[in-house]
Scaffold this motif. Structure first.
Motif: not given
Length: 257
Positions: A115, A144, A149, A157, A180, A186, A188
């Protein structure tokens, strides 16, 4: 600690809560847990294990304690020395371009790094490249939409990354470590699972929630729910044993949906 179990999950959660005040205990416990997960599928003794992005080396130290030839590759010198001298033989290296020949490692390991990279597909491809045919690849990351996350800004967040950072600054008086788009991205579960299942020459051995006390595999099978309830996705992959090429048929999952 039996995995999965409520006692294990509680112990890990308590350790995480003390990460800032007692990082040594936290990461030593997490390293023992991860090593136990690997040894369900591959013994560590006498194996060459590559730890990609392993920070100051707690995982590498645990692999060596269990008889592996463990080597740490970390791109950030601050992380490498954050908790004292790094392990002997540690290498300052980027996970996008590891200074290793094809098929070097018996086991390629990465914990909570994916991540933090802008191009996770290239990172995964490099881990697969350096793993020998028949070897194991261990990848775990915080997705995320997990309650964790946003890392130190969690769970705010969910209201937006900028708002979460601003709240963290007001509450602590210092900026958040992660931004970020710079050092946190992010990621997934759904797209990640679809990508690894389609990789040539790789089989998905398991896809599960890393820390769940029960239904660790079941939750990753439910679209939508898995993005929140998984918390941290563990993927264990095995490179095709047939040959050293990357042209094998697309992978199929054997132990998870």
């Amino acid at each position: 600690m039996r995995d999965p179990s409520i006692a294990r999950s509680v112990a890990l959660f308590r350790a995480f809560r003390r990460e800032q005040s007692d990082p040594g205990r936290c990461y030593a416990l997490l390293a023992r847990d991860a090593a136990g997960q690997i040894e369900r599928y591959e013994p560590l003794r006498d194996r060459l294990v590559v730890d990609v992005g392993g920070g100051s080396g707690h995982f590498t130290a645990e692999f060596r304690r269990r008889g592996a030839r463990g080597y740490l590759f970390e791109p950030d010198v601050r992380e490498l020395t954050a908790h004292g001298p790094p392990p002997a033989g540690a290498v300052l290296a980027d996970g996008y371009l590891l200074p290793l020949a094809d098929g070097t490692a018996d086991i390629c390991f990465s914990s909570n790094v994916l991540e933090h990279v802008a191009d996770p597909r290239t990172f995964l491809s490099e881990m697969i490249r350096v793993t020998r045919p028949g070897g194991l690849i261990y990848i775990a990351f915080t997705n995320w939409l997990s309650p964790w996350g946003g890392h130190e800004t969690s769970p705010w967040h969910y209201l937006g990354a900028d708002r979460a950072r601003a709240r963290y600054r007001r509450r602590t008086g210092r900026p958040a470590k992660h931004t970020v788009g710079e050092n946190l991205f992010p990621l997934h579960i759904g797209p990640t699972l679809r990508h690894v299942r389609a990789l040539p020459g790789v089989t998905v051995v398991t896809a599960r929630s890393r820390y769940a006390p029960f239904l660790a595999r079941a939750v990753t099978r439910v679209p939508g729910l898995r993005e929140v309830a998984t918390w941290n996705l563990l993927l264990i992959l095995r490179r095709s044993p047939y040959d050293g090429s990357r042209s094998a048929a697309p992978a199929t999952e054997t132990a998870a949906g």
